[in-house]
Design a protein around this motif. Sequence first.
Motif, PDB file in Angstrom:
ATOM      1  N   GLN A  57       0.826  -1.202   0.000  1.00  0.00           N
ATOM      2  CA  GLN A  57       0.000   0.000   0.000  1.00  0.00           C
ATOM      3  C   GLN A  57       0.860   1.252   0.000  1.00  0.00           C
ATOM      4  O   GLN A  57       2.005   1.237   0.456  1.00  0.00           O
ATOM      5  N   VAL A  58       0.305   2.314  -0.553  1.00  0.00           N
ATOM      6  CA  VAL A  58       0.972   3.611  -0.590  1.00  0.00           C
ATOM      7  C   VAL A  58       0.010   4.646  -0.030  1.00  0.00           C
ATOM      8  O   VAL A  58      -1.172   4.645  -0.352  1.00  0.00           O
ATOM      9  N   GLN A  59       0.521   5.509   0.795  1.00  0.00           N
ATOM     10  CA  GLN A  59      -0.268   6.614   1.318  1.00  0.00           C
ATOM     11  C   GLN A  59       0.262   7.916   0.715  1.00  0.00           C
ATOM     12  O   GLN A  59       1.474   8.122   0.617  1.00  0.00           O
ATOM     13  N   LEU A  60      -0.656   8.789   0.343  1.00  0.00           N
ATOM     14  CA  LEU A  60      -0.316  10.082  -0.244  1.00  0.00           C
ATOM     15  C   LEU A  60      -0.941  11.191   0.604  1.00  0.00           C
ATOM     16  O   LEU A  60      -2.131  11.133   0.918  1.00  0.00           O
ATOM     17  N   VAL A  61      -0.138  12.177   0.940  1.00  0.00           N
ATOM     18  CA  VAL A  61      -0.634  13.292   1.743  1.00  0.00           C
ATOM     19  C   VAL A  61      -0.241  14.598   1.069  1.00  0.00           C
ATOM     20  O   VAL A  61       0.950  14.899   0.931  1.00  0.00           O
ATOM     21  N   GLU A  62      -1.256  15.353   0.657  1.00  0.00           N
ATOM     22  CA  GLU A  62      -1.020  16.642   0.015  1.00  0.00           C
ATOM     23  C   GLU A  62      -0.957  17.759   1.051  1.00  0.00           C
ATOM     24  O   GLU A  62      -1.540  17.654   2.131  1.00  0.00           O
ATOM     25  N   SER A  63      -0.281  18.826   0.667  1.00  0.00           N
ATOM     26  CA  SER A  63      -0.250  20.029   1.485  1.00  0.00           C
ATOM     27  C   SER A  63       0.070  21.213   0.584  1.00  0.00           C
ATOM     28  O   SER A  63       0.461  21.037  -0.577  1.00  0.00           O
ATOM     29  N   GLY A  64      -0.100  22.407   1.134  1.00  0.00           N
ATOM     30  CA  GLY A  64       0.279  23.602   0.400  1.00  0.00           C
ATOM     31  C   GLY A  64      -0.872  24.405  -0.152  1.00  0.00           C
ATOM     32  O   GLY A  64      -0.668  25.497  -0.689  1.00  0.00           O
ATOM     33  N   GLY A  65      -2.083  23.886  -0.060  1.00  0.00           N
ATOM     34  CA  GLY A  65      -3.222  24.653  -0.548  1.00  0.00           C
ATOM     35  C   GLY A  65      -3.494  25.860   0.320  1.00  0.00           C
ATOM     36  O   GLY A  65      -2.908  26.030   1.394  1.00  0.00           O
ATOM     37  N   GLY A  66      -4.372  26.716  -0.176  1.00  0.00           N
ATOM     38  CA  GLY A  66      -4.723  27.900   0.584  1.00  0.00           C
ATOM     39  C   GLY A  66      -5.415  28.922  -0.276  1.00  0.00           C
ATOM     40  O   GLY A  66      -5.970  28.594  -1.336  1.00  0.00           O
ATOM     41  N   LEU A  67      -5.387  30.152   0.192  1.00  0.00           N
ATOM     42  CA  LEU A  67      -6.021  31.271  -0.511  1.00  0.00           C
ATOM     43  C   LEU A  67      -4.936  32.129  -1.146  1.00  0.00           C
ATOM     44  O   LEU A  67      -3.985  32.532  -0.463  1.00  0.00           O
ATOM     45  N   VAL A  68      -5.079  32.412  -2.427  1.00  0.00           N
ATOM     46  CA  VAL A  68      -4.100  33.219  -3.153  1.00  0.00           C
ATOM     47  C   VAL A  68      -4.839  34.165  -4.079  1.00  0.00           C
ATOM     48  O   VAL A  68      -5.926  33.847  -4.571  1.00  0.00           O
ATOM     49  N   GLN A  69      -4.261  35.312  -4.311  1.00  0.00           N
ATOM     50  CA  GLN A  69      -4.871  36.280  -5.211  1.00  0.00           C
ATOM     51  C   GLN A  69      -4.621  35.900  -6.667  1.00  0.00           C
ATOM     52  O   GLN A  69      -3.606  35.258  -6.996  1.00  0.00           O
ATOM     53  N   ALA A  70      -5.520  36.307  -7.520  1.00  0.00           N
ATOM     54  CA  ALA A  70      -5.352  36.070  -8.949  1.00  0.00           C
ATOM     55  C   ALA A  70      -4.020  36.655  -9.420  1.00  0.00           C
ATOM     56  O   ALA A  70      -3.626  37.751  -9.009  1.00  0.00           O
ATOM     57  N   GLY A  71      -3.333  35.894 -10.257  1.00  0.00           N
ATOM     58  CA  GLY A  71      -2.020  36.290 -10.731  1.00  0.00           C
ATOM     59  C   GLY A  71      -0.884  35.770  -9.881  1.00  0.00           C
ATOM     60  O   GLY A  71       0.287  35.858 -10.278  1.00  0.00           O
ATOM     61  N   GLY A  72      -1.209  35.237  -8.732  1.00  0.00           N
ATOM     62  CA  GLY A  72      -0.195  34.745  -7.817  1.00  0.00           C
ATOM     63  C   GLY A  72       0.257  33.332  -8.123  1.00  0.00           C
ATOM     64  O   GLY A  72      -0.172  32.713  -9.104  1.00  0.00           O
ATOM     65  N   SER A  73       1.131  32.827  -7.264  1.00  0.00           N
ATOM     66  CA  SER A  73       1.707  31.491  -7.426  1.00  0.00           C
ATOM     67  C   SER A  73       1.578  30.705  -6.136  1.00  0.00           C
ATOM     68  O   SER A  73       1.461  31.283  -5.052  1.00  0.00           O
ATOM     69  N   LEU A  74       1.631  29.390  -6.282  1.00  0.00           N
ATOM     70  CA  LEU A  74       1.562  28.506  -5.125  1.00  0.00           C
ATOM     71  C   LEU A  74       2.185  27.181  -5.512  1.00  0.00           C
ATOM     72  O   LEU A  74       2.133  26.766  -6.673  1.00  0.00           O
ATOM     73  N   ARG A  75       2.786  26.506  -4.532  1.00  0.00           N
ATOM     74  CA  ARG A  75       3.335  25.188  -4.785  1.00  0.00           C
ATOM     75  C   ARG A  75       2.677  24.170  -3.868  1.00  0.00           C
ATOM     76  O   ARG A  75       2.694  24.336  -2.642  1.00  0.00           O
TER      77      ARG A  75
END
Length: 119
Positions: A1-19
């Motif tokens: 089995q493999v477990q995957l855990v995402e992170s890094g989401g949030g609120l950003v303004q249009a034109g911005g960047s996120l990873r």
Amino acid sequence: QVQLVESGGGLVQAGGSLRLSCVASGRTFNLFRTGWFRQAPGKEREFVAQMRWSGGYRYYGDSAKGRFTISSDNGKNTVYLQMNSLNAEDTAVYYCAAGIGAIGEWDYWGQGTQLTVSS
């Protein structure tokens, strides 16, 4: 089995960047490919990007081409999605996925991370 855990989401303004990040644990040596999908409210899940777990062979959905970049750090068992020039249409829950095979169904999914882009 493999477990995957995402992170890094949030609120950003249009034109911005996120990873976004996705950490894999478990039997990762079985993995052949990894990818990102997203699902906006009231819409079907959409393919964003994928690559081989070992690196390379990157493919992007139309909405991601030229703005998003998928990458990985095998030493950290982590996959990233760098997102630039974000707009309101990018608002969605983003899911990390991984597959044992080269094609077909994806075998493992993360729980998702919410990205909201304010206009």
